[in-house]
Design an enzyme around this catalytic site. Structure first.
Site, PDB file in Angstrom:
ATOM      1  CE  LYS A  15      -5.269   8.034   0.945  1.00 13.36           C
ATOM      2  NZ  LYS A  15      -5.341   6.121   1.807  1.00 13.36           N
ATOM      3  CB  VAL A  17      -7.579   2.315  -7.527  1.00 12.23           C
ATOM      4  CG1 VAL A  17      -8.482   2.060  -8.836  1.00 12.23           C
ATOM      5  CG2 VAL A  17      -6.608   1.217  -6.819  1.00 12.23           C
ATOM      6  CE  LYS A  37       1.407   8.297  -0.554  1.00 13.68           C
ATOM      7  NZ  LYS A  37      -0.356   8.100  -0.874  1.00 13.68           N
ATOM      8  CG  ASP A  50       0.646   4.892  -2.781  1.00  9.95           C
ATOM      9  OD1 ASP A  50       0.452   3.169  -3.000  1.00  9.95           O
ATOM     10  OD2 ASP A  50       0.415   5.322  -1.945  1.00  9.95           O
ATOM     11  CB  SER A 171     -13.088  -0.812  -2.985  1.00  8.79           C
ATOM     12  OG  SER A 171     -13.260  -1.940  -3.996  1.00  8.79           O
TER      13      SER A 171
END
Length: 237
Positions: A15, A17, A37, A50, A171
């Site tokens: 999430k 990335v 966030k 993050d 990914s």
């Protein structure tokens, strides 16, 4: 002025990335970007969260972290165990709405999946999206098991009347197996929404220069990129 809520079908699936890639693509178009966030868990005071990862990879984004809890648990559990106040959906929505008056794009990145609890009353990221009337971008893994998780997330979004912007594979493996290759066609059916991006495995370890250069090639035009699902699927075979 746009707000997008970024969620996933689970945890540790890319999430952050993906959020960074969307931010990088927007910055490359000259747009101003803020990242929110709501609850950062599993990170000690002084460590990068993050939003810091997004800024390192994507560039000059405005970072807002509403709450931080030290243990790597669901936000409600982490807040309770730390003896700290949980984050509430209206607080997240208010922060995002304010940032949206000052930025072209605001990305709200959740923790874990869509229905992970923020507090003991059962509030979730879905409630934030409802308050903001914002579309939701779903990040999913590539391989076996992703179809069920994606379908369940989509069902929860539809039940709340939320728009699903699409699905991004968080990914994509360098050597995709049969399940991953088949899922390129099956994920949109499971989600009831288009596949709008594929981020390569290990992208979070790219240098900032490489990441910012390549990010638009991972995302469809609706996310500010130039990725084409048909061409990608044909190349994979």
């Amino acid at each position: 002025m746009t707000v997008i809520v970024v969620t996933g079908t689970g945890t540790e699936i890319g999430k952050t990335v993906v959020t960074a890639a969307v931010a990088a693509a927007a910055l490359a178009q000259g747009r101003s970007v803020a990242v929110v966030k709501p609850a950062q868990t599993g990170v000690a005071p002084g460590e990068d969260g993050d939003v810091d990862v997004v800024r390192r990879l994507a560039g000059n984004v405005t970072r807002t972290e509403l709450a931080r809890f030290p243990e790597p648990l669901a936000p409600a559990t982490a807040a309770r165990r730390a003896g700290l106040a949980p984050v509430r959906p209206h607080e997240v929505a208010e922060a995002a709405a304010k940032l949206a008056t000052e930025h072209d794009l605001v990305l709200v990145e959740g923790a874990g999946g869509l229905l992970v609890r923020f507090d003991d009353d059962g509030a979730t990221l879905a409630d934030v999206a409802v308050e903001l009337a914002a579309p939701v971008l779903v990040v999913a893994p590539a391989g076996l098991g992703t179809l069920n998780m994606t379908a369940l997330t989509a069902e929860a979004l539809r039940a709340r009347g939320l728009e699903q912007l699409g699905v991004v594979v968080g990914s994509w493996p360098g050597r995709p197996d049969l399940a991953a290759r088949c899922n390129l066609a099956d994920l949109p059916q499971a989600a009831g929404a288009p596949l709008v991006g594929v981020v390569p495995e290990g992208a979070g370890a790219f240098s900032p220069v490489e990441f910012r250069r390549d990010a638009p090639a991972w995302l469809a035009p609706c996310l500010g990129g130039r990725w084409d699902v048909g061409a990608f699927t044909a190349a994979i075979g």
